[in-house]
Design a protein around this motif. Structure first.
Motif, PDB file in Angstrom:
ATOM      1  N   UNK A 350       0.823  -1.205   0.000  1.00  0.00           N
ATOM      2  CA  UNK A 350       0.000   0.000   0.000  1.00  0.00           C
ATOM      3  C   UNK A 350       0.859   1.257   0.000  1.00  0.00           C
ATOM      4  N   UNK A 351       1.976   1.234   0.714  1.00  0.00           N
ATOM      5  CA  UNK A 351       2.875   2.395   0.695  1.00  0.00           C
ATOM      6  C   UNK A 351       3.381   2.653  -0.716  1.00  0.00           C
ATOM      7  N   UNK A 352       3.701   1.573  -1.445  1.00  0.00           N
ATOM      8  CA  UNK A 352       4.160   1.729  -2.825  1.00  0.00           C
ATOM      9  C   UNK A 352       3.050   2.300  -3.711  1.00  0.00           C
ATOM     10  N   UNK A 353       1.831   1.832  -3.506  1.00  0.00           N
ATOM     11  CA  UNK A 353       0.715   2.327  -4.321  1.00  0.00           C
ATOM     12  C   UNK A 353       0.412   3.795  -4.033  1.00  0.00           C
ATOM     13  N   UNK A 354       0.585   4.213  -2.789  1.00  0.00           N
ATOM     14  CA  UNK A 354       0.380   5.626  -2.455  1.00  0.00           C
ATOM     15  C   UNK A 354       1.406   6.493  -3.182  1.00  0.00           C
ATOM     16  N   UNK A 355       2.665   6.033  -3.227  1.00  0.00           N
ATOM     17  CA  UNK A 355       3.689   6.783  -3.965  1.00  0.00           C
ATOM     18  C   UNK A 355       3.351   6.856  -5.454  1.00  0.00           C
TER      19      UNK A 355
END
Length: 429
Positions: A350-355
């Motif tokens: 999810x952190x990657x998708x937010x970026x």
């Protein structure tokens, strides 16, 4: 020394309300009204307690004019987007309730032990797996019904209350409906939507809405509290889109910055179908590796501690039989650890998708020529090139594909399937 609310970034209105409620709770104790706490801390008051006067009428005002019941209730929900500080606010409020001065001074033993996680009357539930089970909640409610050992309040803080199973929610609801005299429940959830918290629980709680803190406020706290250089703090705060924890990680962890760079390189790697599937595999594998690194040490420590407690390594009579009979407990531990690993993987993804969503948001704002600063200043040129190539409509479709991927994973679609579908959508535009 700063008080307990110092690290609650950009939430001035919420801090005012919480300070008022903490002062009212202290007034309850000073007035000797603890035996009437259920009457003071009513759900009806919670629904309308937007100001100090909104709680129930029980309890006489102190000589100084402070109504012991004003602004206080027995159950609270802290809502807000990721990074807004829901758990920070809940812990700070718990510390203020245990503060001997009723202010959250940050200096007294009550504040120190609560913020340090060692206060005997503050119980913190931080779900490591995908959900909070009914057995865990029943045990917690039972412990929370005891009289506070410190003479103030028994406080239960539940982070990620949106992970309560239906049965666990029902167990919590019963406790909130009939609260012990000095017990306060603090729940953290993304919103009050029924998908996040049940309507019946929400109706018995006072809601404290938190907002996404501005980047300037996040940068200020990184520089002040963590000693990060101001220019790095400003960059990290913007790149993290107001998420305090992610900003700190980007500012201090080189590996986090490398993972972010790899994610932001995805748009220029999408040159065909094969490249889209390769990018999806790389993203999933990176999330798995990050999750494994974060839980491996804890898993090994937990297993070793359990095996030792069950008699592993013993040489006495019956030691071998004891460890053979412990298979069920070891299997239960492995189940919990697997759930925790899955949660860690989804959090990393999810952190990657937010970026990635931040990148396409930059492209969209540039295509629309909106007068706003980019989220990722270091990839602004690449986002600008994408804006020219895709125009506003194409940028919006790509942004929606990333957001749809996040939503699909939250509804338990297998991450690999969701990410592959997203990468194909990003390539097709």
């Amino acid at each position: 020394m700063p008080d307990v609310f110092a690290d609650l970034v950009g939430q001035d209105e919420a801090v005012v309300d919480l300070r008022r409620a903490a002062a009212a709770a202290a007034a309850v104790l000073r007035a000797g009204a603890a035996d009437r706490a259920p009457a003071l801390l009513t759900a009806g008051a919670a629904e309308t307690a937007g100001a100090a006067e909104s709680a129930g009428p029980a309890g006489a005002a102190e000589p100084g004019g402070v109504d012991p019941s004003a602004g206080m209730t027995h159950a609270w929900i802290f809502t807000g987007p990721p990074g807004s500080g829901r758990s920070v606010a809940a812990r700070a409020f718990a510390a203020a309730l245990q503060c001997v001065h009723g202010t959250g001074c940050g200096e007294c033993p009550g504040c120190h032990t609560t913020m340090g996680g060692t206060h005997a009357d503050v119980r913190l539930v931080v779900p490591e797996g995908l959900s909070i089970s009914v057995n865990e909640m029943r045990a917690l409610v039972l412990r929370a019904a005891s009289t506070p050992s410190g003479g103030r309040w028994q406080v239960v803080v539940i982070e990620d209350a949106d992970r309560l199973t239906e049965a666990a929610g029902n167990a919590l609801l019963k406790a909130i409906e009939e609260p012990p005299p000095r017990t306060v429940f603090l729940l953290c959830a993304p919103s009050t939507h029924p998908d996040d918290i049940s309507v019946t629980i929400r109706s018995r709680c006072r809601v404290v809405p938190l907002r996404q803190p501005p980047a300037d406020a996040v940068a200020e706290v990184l520089a002040r509290r963590d000693g990060i250089a101001p220019d790095v703090a400003r960059w990290a705060a913007a790149a993290a889109q107001g998420h305090v924890g992610r900003a700190r990680r980007l500012a201090r962890d080189p590996e986090a910055r490398k993972r972010r760079e790899a994610v932001l390189a995805v748009p220029r790697r999408l040159t065909g179908v094969g490249a889209a599937f390769d990018a999806a595999s790389a993203l999933i594998e990176a999330a798995e590796a990050e999750a494994e690194a974060s839980v491996t040490a804890a898993d090994a420590t937990e297993r070793a501690a359990l095996e030792t407690a069950l008699g592993a390594g013993g040489t006495g009579r019956g030691a071998a039989g004891a460890i053979r009979g412990a298979a069920g407990q070891l299997k239960e531990l492995e189940k919990r650890q697997k759930s925790r690993a899955t949660r860690a993987q989804r959090d990393a993804l999810d952190r990657a998708l937010v970026d990635l969503a931040g990148f396409y948001r930059d492209a969209l704002t540039m295509a629309l020529r909106a007068p706003v600063a980019p989220v990722h200043t270091d990839t602004a040129a690449l986002a600008g090139a994408g804006a020219q190539k895709w125009d506003a409509e194409g940028s919006l479709r790509r942004l929606e594909a990333v957001l749809a991927c996040r939503a699909a994973i939250e509804t338990n679609v297998k991450p690999r399937i969701a990410v592959e579908a997203m990468m194909l959508a990003l390539w097709k535009g």
